[in-house]
Design a protein around this motif. Structure first.
Motif, PDB file in Angstrom:
ATOM      1  N   ASN A  47      -4.416   5.616  -7.491  1.00  0.00           N
ATOM      2  CA  ASN A  47      -3.993   4.498  -6.645  1.00  0.00           C
ATOM      3  C   ASN A  47      -3.879   3.189  -7.424  1.00  0.00           C
ATOM      4  N   ASP A  96      -2.505  12.546   0.643  1.00  0.00           N
ATOM      5  CA  ASP A  96      -2.517  11.320   1.439  1.00  0.00           C
ATOM      6  C   ASP A  96      -3.347  10.244   0.739  1.00  0.00           C
ATOM      7  N   SER A  97      -3.521   9.125   1.411  1.00  0.00           N
ATOM      8  CA  SER A  97      -4.140   7.970   0.779  1.00  0.00           C
ATOM      9  C   SER A  97      -5.622   8.150   0.474  1.00  0.00           C
ATOM     10  N   SER A 139       0.855  -1.192   0.000  1.00  0.00           N
ATOM     11  CA  SER A 139       0.000   0.000   0.000  1.00  0.00           C
ATOM     12  C   SER A 139       0.890   1.241   0.000  1.00  0.00           C
ATOM     13  N   PHE A 172       1.056   5.281   1.202  1.00  0.00           N
ATOM     14  CA  PHE A 172       0.484   6.317   2.056  1.00  0.00           C
ATOM     15  C   PHE A 172       0.660   7.662   1.388  1.00  0.00           C
TER      16      PHE A 172
END
Length: 118
Positions: free
Chosen positions: A72, A51-52, A29, A31
């Motif tokens: 993403n 940010d995510s 993942s 961040f």
């Protein structure tokens, strides 16, 4: 993990440029994703961060002119720079915090030069 940045170059004042920076490798993942810049003879400063969940923050000097975004699904961060000024001339770096299976590591992309002529 590797970061590959694309974009930058030479532009006249008032023009636009854009960057992308893609992360690849062992990624669980991601961040925060950010762009920094370093002008000749100066320290490296934060330009923008996302940010995510898509919350963003910008340096005062670029607010309203630069836009950071991320995809993403592609592990990619973008920077759209409009109304460029000569003082935006710098080497720009992407910076990403990546979880590679339980270990959080900070990575830097290669620098990309932006030159804004007056």
């Amino acid at each position: 993990v590797q970061l590959q940045a694309f974009g930058g170059g030479l532009v006249h004042a008032g023009g636009s440029l854009s960057f992308s920076c893609a992360a690849s490798g062992s990624i669980f993942s991601i961040f925060t994703m950010a762009w920094y810049r370093q002008a000749p003879g100066k320290q490296r400063d934060l330009v923008a961060v996302i940010d995510s969940i898509g919350s963003t923050n910008y340096a005062n000097s670029v607010k309203g002119r630069f836009t950071i975004s991320r995809d993403n699904a592609k592990n990619t961060v973008y920077l759209q720079m409009n109304s460029l000024k000569p003082e935006d001339t710098a080497v720009y770096y992407c910076n990403v915090n990546i979880n590679s299976g339980g270990r959080l590591t900070n990575y830097w992309g290669q620098g990309t030069l932006v030159t804004v002529s007056s």
